[in-house]
Design an enzyme around this catalytic site. Structure first.
Site, mmCIF file in Angstrom:
data_model
loop_
_atom_site.group_PDB
_atom_site.id
_atom_site.type_symbol
_atom_site.label_atom_id
_atom_site.label_comp_id
_atom_site.label_asym_id
_atom_site.label_seq_id
_atom_site.Cartn_x
_atom_site.Cartn_y
_atom_site.Cartn_z
ATOM 1 N N ARG A 158 -3.455 4.931 -1.855
ATOM 2 C CA ARG A 158 -3.260 3.576 -1.316
ATOM 3 C C ARG A 158 -2.998 2.524 -2.394
ATOM 4 N NH1 ARG A 158 -5.492 -0.213 2.678
ATOM 5 N NH2 ARG A 158 -6.697 -1.870 1.704
ATOM 6 N N ASN A 188 -3.820 -5.538 -2.221
ATOM 7 C CA ASN A 188 -4.029 -6.555 -1.186
ATOM 8 C C ASN A 188 -5.458 -7.094 -1.199
ATOM 9 O OD1 ASN A 188 -2.611 -8.101 0.711
ATOM 10 N ND2 ASN A 188 -3.559 -6.986 2.428
ATOM 11 N N ARG A 189 -6.120 -6.952 -2.360
ATOM 12 C CA ARG A 189 -7.442 -7.567 -2.579
ATOM 13 C C ARG A 189 -7.460 -8.310 -3.923
ATOM 14 N NH1 ARG A 189 -7.383 -5.748 1.661
ATOM 15 N NH2 ARG A 189 -8.967 -4.703 2.921
ATOM 16 N N HIS A 195 2.937 -3.904 6.415
ATOM 17 C CA HIS A 195 1.995 -2.793 6.223
ATOM 18 C C HIS A 195 2.084 -1.877 7.443
ATOM 19 C CE1 HIS A 195 -0.722 -4.549 2.946
ATOM 20 N NE2 HIS A 195 0.055 -5.574 3.243
ATOM 21 N N SER A 196 1.246 -0.836 7.434
ATOM 22 C CA SER A 196 1.018 -0.053 8.639
ATOM 23 C C SER A 196 -0.393 0.521 8.509
ATOM 24 C CB SER A 196 2.030 1.087 8.764
ATOM 25 O OG SER A 196 1.728 2.159 7.889
ATOM 26 N N TYR A 197 -1.075 0.970 9.521
ATOM 27 C CA TYR A 197 -0.653 0.999 10.893
ATOM 28 C C TYR A 197 -1.637 0.180 11.715
ATOM 29 C CZ TYR A 197 -4.479 4.456 11.231
ATOM 30 O OH TYR A 197 -5.701 5.072 11.144
ATOM 31 N N GLU A 224 1.375 -5.194 10.691
ATOM 32 C CA GLU A 224 0.906 -3.804 10.654
ATOM 33 C C GLU A 224 1.752 -3.069 11.672
ATOM 34 O OE1 GLU A 224 -1.513 -2.479 8.804
ATOM 35 O OE2 GLU A 224 -2.645 -4.197 8.072
ATOM 36 N N HIS A 248 0.845 -1.201 0.000
ATOM 37 C CA HIS A 248 0.000 0.000 0.000
ATOM 38 C C HIS A 248 0.880 1.250 0.000
ATOM 39 C CE1 HIS A 248 -3.360 -2.676 1.678
ATOM 40 N NE2 HIS A 248 -3.629 -2.394 0.415
ATOM 41 N N ALA A 249 0.568 2.153 -0.951
ATOM 42 C CA ALA A 249 1.467 3.268 -1.258
ATOM 43 C C ALA A 249 1.726 4.200 -0.076
ATOM 44 C CB ALA A 249 0.878 4.051 -2.431
ATOM 45 N N ARG A 250 0.689 4.495 0.703
ATOM 46 C CA ARG A 250 0.842 5.538 1.734
ATOM 47 C C ARG A 250 1.445 5.044 3.031
ATOM 48 N NH1 ARG A 250 -5.647 6.478 2.582
ATOM 49 N NH2 ARG A 250 -6.197 4.405 3.376
ATOM 50 N N GLU A 251 1.698 3.749 3.148
ATOM 51 C CA GLU A 251 2.215 3.178 4.393
ATOM 52 C C GLU A 251 3.742 3.255 4.396
ATOM 53 O OE1 GLU A 251 0.185 -0.649 4.391
ATOM 54 O OE2 GLU A 251 -1.769 0.333 4.270
ATOM 55 N N TYR A 291 -10.841 -7.618 10.301
ATOM 56 C CA TYR A 291 -12.104 -7.783 9.583
ATOM 57 C C TYR A 291 -11.884 -8.798 8.471
ATOM 58 C CZ TYR A 291 -9.424 -4.029 7.305
ATOM 59 O OH TYR A 291 -8.424 -3.259 6.776
HETATM 60 C C1 BHK Z 1 -4.360 -8.110 6.059
HETATM 61 C C2 BHK Z 1 -4.253 -9.337 5.450
HETATM 62 C C3 BHK Z 1 -5.160 -9.718 4.477
HETATM 63 C C4 BHK Z 1 -6.177 -8.859 4.125
HETATM 64 C C5 BHK Z 1 -6.283 -7.606 4.738
HETATM 65 C C6 BHK Z 1 -5.361 -7.235 5.700
HETATM 66 C C7 BHK Z 1 -5.450 -5.918 6.367
HETATM 67 C C8 BHK Z 1 -4.813 -4.801 5.588
HETATM 68 C C9 BHK Z 1 -5.623 -4.507 4.349
HETATM 69 O O1 BHK Z 1 -5.151 -4.824 3.259
HETATM 70 O O2 BHK Z 1 -6.725 -3.970 4.469
HETATM 71 C C10 BHK Z 1 -4.771 -3.568 6.445
HETATM 72 C C11 BHK Z 1 -3.959 -2.475 5.881
HETATM 73 O O3 BHK Z 1 -3.302 -2.544 4.895
HETATM 74 C C12 BHK Z 1 -3.951 -1.228 6.642
HETATM 75 O O4 BHK Z 1 -3.831 -0.176 5.826
HETATM 76 ZN ZN ZN Z 2 -1.680 -1.882 4.011
#
Ligand code: BHK
Ligand code: ZN
Length: 414
Positions: free
Chosen positions: A231, A248-249, A301-303, A375, A173-176, A353
């Protein structure tokens, strides 16, 4: 004439920078169904930017919600919130002030204690991989959507036989920003403590560690040049002017079945299909090609200060749940031993979640047992805008967690 042209170009470049004067980051504390409904309704009518969780679909009772509210909607949002009697807290008074404070005066060269632009990370990759050829090499695993090279570093003592390996990526994720900072720190520490630190020496003697310093390079570059809060990737999807897919989806792990959006304008857009993102495809291809040797997958990742492990796409427990929980808890206590920083650990779905299409779930499902999502700091005081002064302590404590996991993997090769 030349001067005017130059001014014109500068003005054009400046005009494209998104600024956040007077915008706030609020923490909402929903404790009743009405609060959840209100947050979802607000999100539907106002494009506010979710910091944690990542989108309105994931808002649930008793979980804090951190949102970035654009200046134009501040009055409306505060009135609505006051009427609802939901508890709220201002995390960031003025987002632009915090952004400027985080960046501070930018040094002209690469620095482990500052946030480096992609250009600096790229030249650092080139320099470090030639500095110590006995311990480090680089290889390209492909290019990003905008054509930047994805260079993977391989750390480990050279060997004539293939060694078992650990794979770690940063900056999905770009902003982390703390995440790529950690990968750079890890490489430096590994090289400088090999030969003196017995654990690092044994790790790099017996295993290889692959490090991808920045996964989502296009997005990372965009956060430095145009919009600090970006992001996703920067790819186009046909039929919409909204850019970017959540990397990450986008993996083949319950893809887009829960906690992800089919709306290309959403921050959690799962993409037009599995591995629609070339960055995801490049890394997934590498993992598939090398899955016989890769024993651990770590993604930073963060945070929120969490050590997560599969699954996120289902509440079902992973086959290795109890071992993964034990390792995650061991990593958290190793981390805490340095400065007392508290981490929570558990499977993704139950701990934050449900969210499908994540990289850790994919790695686990192709057979990489030790699969963890970190994170890093903090828990919301600065969020993505963690001050540069916290890079060093964050990286030092995180090293202990990563080394704890590496030691466990090394002692439990399969
Ligand atoms: C972690 C593992 C698998 C799916 C989601 C996550 C949480 C991660 C996300 O992709 O939403 C949380 C994150 O980066 C915080 O910015
Ligand atoms: Zn992330």
């Amino acid at each position: 004439m030349k001067v005017f042209l130059l001014f014109g170009l500068v003005a054009l470049a400046l005009a494209e920078v998104t600024r956040f004067e007077g915008e706030k980051v609020l923490r909402l504390k929903p404790v009743m169904d009405e609060h959840v409904v209100l947050i979802r309704e607000l999100a539907a009518s106002i494009e506010f930017d979710f910091w944690s969780p990542d989108s309105a679909e994931m808002v649930t009772i008793d979980i804090d919600v951190d949102i970035h509210v654009p200046a134009a909607y501040l009055d409306l949002v505060s009135t609505m919130l006051q009427q609802s009697d939901m508890e709220t807290e201002v995390l960031i008074e003025d987002l632009q002030v915090s952004i400027d404070a985080q960046t501070g005066p930018t040094p002209r060269t690469h620095s482990y204690t500052n946030y480096n632009s992609w250009d600096k990370v790229q030249s650092w990759i080139a320099a470090i991989s030639t500095s110590n050829s006995a311990l480090i090499s680089k290889q390209s695993i492909g290019s990003t959507y905008e054509g930047r090279p994805m260079t993977l570093l391989k750390l480990g003592k050279k060997s004539s036989v293939t060694k078992p390996a650990i794979f770690m990526d940063c900056g999905i994720h770009a902003r982390e920003w703390i995440s790529p900072a950690f990968c750079q720190w890890f490489v430096k520490e590994a090289l400088s403590t090999y030969g003196s630190d017995s654990q690092m020496t044994s790790l790099l003697d017996q295993m290889d560690v692959y490090v991808l310093p920045v996964f989502n390079i296009d997005g990372y570059d965009y956060t430095h040049k145009s919009n600090r809060m970006w992001r996703k990737t920067r790819s186009r999807t046909s039929g919409t002017s909204c850019l970017g897919t959540d990397p990450n989806r986008n993996w083949n792990a319950g893809w887009c079945t829960t906690g992800a959006s089919r709306n290309p304008c959403s921050e959690t857009f799962c993409g037009s299909k599995v591995e629609s993102e070339v960055e995801v495809r490049n890394v997934a291809d590498f993992l598939r090609r090398n899955k016989a040797d890769i024993k651990a997958y770590l993604t930073i990742h963060s945070y929120s200060q969490l050590v997560l492990f599969p699954y996120s796409y289902t509440y079902d427990l992973a086959a290795d749940h109890s071992e993964l929980l034990k390792v995650a808890e061991g990593a958290s206590s190793a981390l805490r031993s340095l400065y007392g920083t508290r981490y929570t650990s558990g499977p993704g779905a139950a701990t934050i979640y449900p969210a499908a299409g994540g990289s850790d779930d994919y790695a686990y499902d192709i057979g990489v047992k030790y699969s963890f999502t970190f994170e890093l700091r903090d828990t919301g005081r600065y969020g993505f805008l963690l001050p540069a002064s916290q890079i060093k302590p964050t990286c030092m404590e995180t090293m202990l967690a990563i080394k704890y996991i590496a030691a466990h993997v090394q002692e439990n090769l399969y």
